[in-house]
Scaffold this motif. Sequence first.
Motif, PDB file in Angstrom:
ATOM      1  N   TRP A 184      -5.169  48.411  28.411  1.00  0.00           N
ATOM      2  CA  TRP A 184      -6.210  48.171  29.401  1.00  0.00           C
ATOM      3  C   TRP A 184      -5.925  48.969  30.660  1.00  0.00           C
ATOM      4  O   TRP A 184      -4.786  49.161  31.058  1.00  0.00           O
ATOM      5  CB  TRP A 184      -6.277  46.681  29.746  1.00  0.00           C
ATOM      6  N   GLU A 185      -6.965  49.415  31.315  1.00  0.00           N
ATOM      7  CA  GLU A 185      -6.821  50.233  32.518  1.00  0.00           C
ATOM      8  C   GLU A 185      -6.343  49.441  33.722  1.00  0.00           C
ATOM      9  O   GLU A 185      -5.738  49.994  34.625  1.00  0.00           O
ATOM     10  CB  GLU A 185      -8.148  50.913  32.850  1.00  0.00           C
ATOM     11  N   ASP A 186      -6.615  48.146  33.764  1.00  0.00           N
ATOM     12  CA  ASP A 186      -6.264  47.345  34.940  1.00  0.00           C
ATOM     13  C   ASP A 186      -4.818  46.847  34.927  1.00  0.00           C
ATOM     14  O   ASP A 186      -4.393  46.153  35.839  1.00  0.00           O
ATOM     15  CB  ASP A 186      -7.221  46.161  35.091  1.00  0.00           C
ATOM     16  N   ARG A 187      -4.044  47.187  33.891  1.00  0.00           N
ATOM     17  CA  ARG A 187      -2.643  46.757  33.804  1.00  0.00           C
ATOM     18  C   ARG A 187      -1.755  47.926  33.430  1.00  0.00           C
ATOM     19  O   ARG A 187      -2.138  48.792  32.656  1.00  0.00           O
ATOM     20  CB  ARG A 187      -2.480  45.671  32.746  1.00  0.00           C
ATOM     21  N   GLU A 188      -0.555  47.904  33.965  1.00  0.00           N
ATOM     22  CA  GLU A 188       0.404  48.974  33.675  1.00  0.00           C
ATOM     23  C   GLU A 188       1.091  48.749  32.337  1.00  0.00           C
ATOM     24  O   GLU A 188       1.258  49.661  31.552  1.00  0.00           O
ATOM     25  CB  GLU A 188       1.435  49.025  34.795  1.00  0.00           C
ATOM     26  N   HIS A 239       2.290  45.421  29.204  1.00  0.00           N
ATOM     27  CA  HIS A 239       2.185  44.055  28.696  1.00  0.00           C
ATOM     28  C   HIS A 239       3.321  43.837  27.702  1.00  0.00           C
ATOM     29  O   HIS A 239       3.941  44.804  27.235  1.00  0.00           O
ATOM     30  CB  HIS A 239       0.809  43.790  28.079  1.00  0.00           C
TER      31      HIS A 239
END
Length: 95
Positions: free
Chosen positions: A20-24, A26
Amino acid sequence: MCATACPAECIAIEAEEAPWEDREKHPKRFDIDMLRCIFCGMCVEACPEDAIVMTERTELVAESRAELIYTKEKLLAVEDRVTLTPPRRPLEDAR
């Protein structure tokens, strides 16, 4: 943060790049070794996302040690079956 806060060092986390683009990143791997856990609740307090909770549902009986290593997949599968303990009311409200 939960693995850092754990005094028993029973939480193992391995990160990977997030899709996802909103997280660096996971967790690729998230394991809790219940044989080492001392149920202190430090991981619950340290978790910024409230992803770790302590519930009344505890199963510490197994036929092998491997069954007591809770993987990310095993923890996510339990989520639908867990009921959280309701918060206790102060004594003034109980009267």
